[in-house]
Design a protein around this motif. Structure first.
Motif, PDB file in Angstrom:
ATOM      1  N   ALA A  50      30.581 -18.896   5.859  1.00  0.00           N
ATOM      2  CA  ALA A  50      29.632 -19.083   6.959  1.00  0.00           C
ATOM      3  C   ALA A  50      29.170 -20.534   6.976  1.00  0.00           C
ATOM      4  N   GLY A  51      28.958 -21.058   8.176  1.00  0.00           N
ATOM      5  CA  GLY A  51      28.466 -22.424   8.309  1.00  0.00           C
ATOM      6  C   GLY A  51      27.090 -22.587   7.692  1.00  0.00           C
ATOM      7  N   VAL A  75      31.141 -23.650  12.908  1.00  0.00           N
ATOM      8  CA  VAL A  75      31.059 -22.444  13.733  1.00  0.00           C
ATOM      9  C   VAL A  75      32.193 -21.499  13.323  1.00  0.00           C
ATOM     10  N   PRO A  76      32.019 -20.196  13.533  1.00  0.00           N
ATOM     11  CA  PRO A  76      33.051 -19.231  13.113  1.00  0.00           C
ATOM     12  C   PRO A  76      34.439 -19.533  13.671  1.00  0.00           C
ATOM     13  N   ALA A  77      34.511 -20.075  14.888  1.00  0.00           N
ATOM     14  CA  ALA A  77      35.811 -20.341  15.506  1.00  0.00           C
ATOM     15  C   ALA A  77      36.602 -21.411  14.771  1.00  0.00           C
ATOM     16  N   ASP A  78      35.932 -22.201  13.939  1.00  0.00           N
ATOM     17  CA  ASP A  78      36.612 -23.260  13.190  1.00  0.00           C
ATOM     18  C   ASP A  78      37.154 -22.782  11.847  1.00  0.00           C
ATOM     19  N   LEU A  79      36.991 -21.481  11.540  1.00  0.00           N
ATOM     20  CA  LEU A  79      37.475 -20.927  10.278  1.00  0.00           C
ATOM     21  C   LEU A  79      38.470 -19.808  10.550  1.00  0.00           C
ATOM     22  N   VAL A 107      29.391 -21.709  -2.897  1.00  0.00           N
ATOM     23  CA  VAL A 107      29.886 -23.082  -2.957  1.00  0.00           C
ATOM     24  C   VAL A 107      29.933 -23.599  -1.524  1.00  0.00           C
ATOM     25  N   THR A 108      29.739 -24.917  -1.343  1.00  0.00           N
ATOM     26  CA  THR A 108      29.751 -25.516  -0.008  1.00  0.00           C
ATOM     27  C   THR A 108      30.950 -26.441   0.153  1.00  0.00           C
ATOM     28  N   ASN A 109      31.684 -26.250   1.250  1.00  0.00           N
ATOM     29  CA  ASN A 109      32.847 -27.075   1.577  1.00  0.00           C
ATOM     30  C   ASN A 109      32.547 -27.930   2.803  1.00  0.00           C
ATOM     31  N   THR A 110      33.275 -29.035   2.927  1.00  0.00           N
ATOM     32  CA  THR A 110      33.077 -29.955   4.046  1.00  0.00           C
ATOM     33  C   THR A 110      34.374 -30.125   4.827  1.00  0.00           C
TER      34      THR A 110
END
Length: 198
Positions: free
Chosen positions: A95-96, A103-107, A172-175
């Protein structure tokens, strides 16, 4: 059993392994083929002993934050603090988050690997299953390379609802790097007399 004695002790050596989630185990001790004792017979042939589990359940953690270009996957690592004797399940949710959340559409649909990345399995309903003995899992979250100009975005991958384990480090946070910058241009105007608009 020595002459003149009515009891004897049999010691069974157990092994203290590092495998979690075994629970208590039982062992059966059985006697047979009695000789001597002036025709001794067997009254109770079997006794049961219990080995208590001293490892408890393992702890799940997720790590390895990634910075990826849009269109590349982010691979995070889930680890178990000890191998488990039983399958471990956990829900994995992307989740962002942050200032510019993805946004969900980018995953894309997540996958995971229990063999070091040789094969990947779709994540059904967000739940992954870690087989007995496995202590490291790769969770892959695809990102989408669209044509929209976007700044750098971040998304988290969070663990929840474990079965057969507890959760230590839950997220964990990804960029996703900035992509598709917008270019603004101006075209030459026409030549017009002074005092009119071009």
């Amino acid at each position: 059993i020595p002459a003149g004695s009515i009891t004897a002790t049999v010691n069974v050596v157990t092994i203290d392994d590092a495998i979690a989630g075994e629970g208590n185990e039982t062992i059966n001790g059985t006697i047979s083929a009695v000789t001597g004792g002036n025709g001794a017979t067997i009254a109770t042939p079997t006794a049961i002993g219990t080995i208590s589990d001293n490892e408890g359940v393992p702890t799940l953690s997720i790590s390895s934050p990634q910075t990826v270009a849009a269109g590349s996957p982010a691979d995070n690592i889930i680890t178990l603090s000890a191998p488990s004797a039983v399958p471990v399940t956990v829900t994995v949710t992307p989740a962002g988050n942050g200032v510019n959340p993805t946004v969900p559409a980018d995953l894309g649909p997540q996958e995971y690997s229990t063999d070091g990345g040789t094969t990947f399995i779709p994540v059904p309903s967000g739940v992954i299953t870690i087989p007995p003995g496995v202590t490291s899992v790769i969770v892959r979250t695809p990102t989408v390379n669209d044509t929209t100009g976007e700044p750098a975005e971040t998304f988290g991958v969070t663990l929840s609802a474990p079965s057969g384990a507890t959760v230590g480090t839950p997220s964990v946070t990804n960029t996703i790097q900035a992509s598709d910058p917008v270019t603004v241009s101006i075209a030459n105007g026409t030549t017009v007399p002074e005092g009119t608009n071009s």
